[in-house]
Design a protein around this motif. Structure first.
Motif, PDB file in Angstrom:
ATOM      1  N   SER A 155       3.855  40.336  49.999  1.00  0.00           N
ATOM      2  CA  SER A 155       4.212  41.458  51.003  1.00  0.00           C
ATOM      3  C   SER A 155       3.271  42.667  50.437  1.00  0.00           C
ATOM      4  CB  SER A 155       5.568  41.654  50.879  1.00  0.00           C
ATOM      5  OG  SER A 155       6.297  42.387  49.736  1.00  0.00           O
ATOM      6  N   GLN A 171      -0.627  40.963  55.508  1.00  0.00           N
ATOM      7  CA  GLN A 171      -1.261  40.329  54.483  1.00  0.00           C
ATOM      8  C   GLN A 171      -1.490  38.887  55.212  1.00  0.00           C
ATOM      9  OE1 GLN A 171      -2.273  41.663  51.862  1.00  0.00           O
ATOM     10  NE2 GLN A 171      -1.268  43.266  52.013  1.00  0.00           N
ATOM     11  N   ARG A 174       5.054  31.546  47.757  1.00  0.00           N
ATOM     12  CA  ARG A 174       5.520  32.671  48.241  1.00  0.00           C
ATOM     13  C   ARG A 174       4.658  33.608  48.795  1.00  0.00           C
ATOM     14  NH1 ARG A 174       8.858  34.114  42.902  1.00  0.00           N
ATOM     15  NH2 ARG A 174      10.737  32.672  43.435  1.00  0.00           N
ATOM     16  N   ALA A 175       4.970  33.986  50.082  1.00  0.00           N
ATOM     17  CA  ALA A 175       3.689  34.929  50.820  1.00  0.00           C
ATOM     18  C   ALA A 175       3.963  36.437  50.282  1.00  0.00           C
ATOM     19  CB  ALA A 175       4.198  35.085  52.323  1.00  0.00           C
ATOM     20  N   HIS A 207       2.326  21.880  54.430  1.00  0.00           N
ATOM     21  CA  HIS A 207       2.229  23.420  53.379  1.00  0.00           C
ATOM     22  C   HIS A 207       2.275  22.785  52.078  1.00  0.00           C
ATOM     23  CE1 HIS A 207       3.347  27.175  52.143  1.00  0.00           C
ATOM     24  NE2 HIS A 207       2.891  27.702  53.263  1.00  0.00           N
ATOM     25  N   TYR A 220       1.346  29.034  45.679  1.00  0.00           N
ATOM     26  CA  TYR A 220       1.418  28.464  47.200  1.00  0.00           C
ATOM     27  C   TYR A 220       2.715  28.873  47.915  1.00  0.00           C
ATOM     28  CZ  TYR A 220      -2.927  25.820  46.695  1.00  0.00           C
ATOM     29  OH  TYR A 220      -4.276  25.381  46.537  1.00  0.00           O
ATOM     30  N   ARG A 223      -6.676  34.949  49.925  1.00  0.00           N
ATOM     31  CA  ARG A 223      -5.412  34.476  49.329  1.00  0.00           C
ATOM     32  C   ARG A 223      -5.863  33.069  48.781  1.00  0.00           C
ATOM     33  NH1 ARG A 223      -0.422  33.447  52.674  1.00  0.00           N
ATOM     34  NH2 ARG A 223      -1.731  32.712  54.226  1.00  0.00           N
TER      35      ARG A 223
END
Ligand SMILES: [Ca+2]
Length: 359
Positions: free
Chosen positions: A176, A213, A173-174, A332, A171, A284
């Motif tokens: 890339s 993304q 890190r986005a 978040h 949850y 995701r």
């Protein structure tokens, strides 16, 4: 012609000239084989079989449907799933639906998860189809919930499997487009949809496809039509025959898209960033949190990160407190600090204790 088996020369004399060029042909064929095979094996289509001694892959189970009252070993494969908490697996919701996309009426199907590692610790890396065995663990799904806006479902198991460590959802890190990923699943292995050897746990390395993304991860730019065709080259570090992308196949639906984190002790930690929906896309894992559904999922702290370094900049200072407050106020999942799914004031206390403890 070149014989397939070498005839024994009992005369003790020289082999005929024909035998010499036969061996040249064979060596050339062998060289061609070994120069092609390793490259192809890097895609999940014809992917590499998951090593028996890599316990991280034990959490990737095969999802089976059966008629009510029958055990999982009497059922049929509907997809792949991943243990993400003690008794919870995540998968694609379409694996649990009828072919027309509607839910099965109550009592018409039971679902089971088969884990490759048995209660005795031994590994069976293939699903045998019909017939029951004690060599692996099959655990019934008692309930499941799905995200309305994403092809995600979380199933609750009747019991926790033995010897299987969950792989945490990611949850924090986005993803890339250049991130290296691993896809592991129980699908078919062939280059054409549904082709090849099914139901052996395979993994493949690649990178995410290019492009933004968002809620969806584009996991390759190849299509089955009906066989794999890639529209352009990608950026995979291995440069494999499918241009660096992992290409799932039938029954890889629900399989985890995994990011690998290098830990300070040299080991590698896998984390679920998405779930295979089609050969091209994965929602995701964060979508589950954003949907606010129950059962909630908790994301553990990655092994290379200090839990108090909320803004992930490598140092722990007052900026992390501000970052935590911002994450908490916005709901978040990064603010989920106490190991209990969901955000409450206990998470604030847990974060502050980590912060003052330092790293
Ligand atoms: Ca920081």
């Amino acid at each position: 012609m070149c014989p397939l088996s070498q005839r024994i020369d009992r005369s003790g004399g020289r082999r005929p000239a024909r035998a010499a060029w036969c061996w040249v042909v064979r060596l050339l064929l062998a060289a061609a084989f070994f120069s092609v095979s390793p490259a192809r094996s890097l895609a999940i289509v014809n992917g590499e079989e998951a090593p028996h001694d890599d316990h991280r892959f034990d959490a990737v189970g095969v999802l089976v449907a059966s008629l009510p009252g029958q055990p999982g070993c009497a059922g049929y494969v509907v997809g792949t799933c991943t243990l993400v908490a003690d008794n919870l697996v995540i998968t694609a919701s379409h694996c649990l639906l009828r072919p027309d996309g509607t839910e099965w009426p109550p009592g018409e199907r039971d679902f089971w998860v088969r884990f490759r590692r048995g209660a005795n610790g031994a590994v069976t890396n293939s699903f045998p189809g019909g017939g029951c065995s004690q060599n692996y663990q099959e655990i019934r799904v008692t309930s499941w919930a799905r995200a309305g806006n994403a092809d995600l479902a979380v199933c609750t198991l009747a019991a926790e499997p033995f010897h299987v460590e969950p792989i945490s959802v990611e949850y924090r890190r986005a993803a890339s487009p250049s991130d290296p990923i691993v896809v592991a699943g129980w699908g078919f292995a062939g280059e054409c949809l549904g082709g090849g050897d099914p139901w052996r746990l395979r993994w493949a390395a690649g990178t995410l496809s290019s492009g933004p993304q968002g809620a969806m991860l584009a996991i390759n730019e190849c299509v089955f039509s009906p066989c794999v065709q890639c529209v352009r080259s990608g950026g995979g570090p291995e440069g494999d025959s499918f241009q660096g992308w992992a290409v799932p196949n039938l029954h890889d639906s629900g399989a985890p898209v995994l990011a690998e984190t290098r830990c300070p002790d040299g080991s590698g930690q896998l984390r679920v960033i998405g779930v295979v929906m089609t050969p091209n896309f994965a929602p995701r894992a964060l979508s589950w949190h954003e949907s606010g559904l129950s059962p909630r999922l908790y994301s553990t702290t990655p092994c290379d990160r200090c839990p108090a370094d909320q803004n992930d900049d490598g140092v722990v200072n007052i900026q992390d407190v501000f970052a935590y407050i911002a994450d908490f106020m916005s709901g978040h999942a990064r603010a989920d600090a106490d190991g209990v799914p969901g955000l409450t004031v206990q998470d604030v206390f847990a974060f502050l204790m980590r912060f003052f403890a330092g790293c």
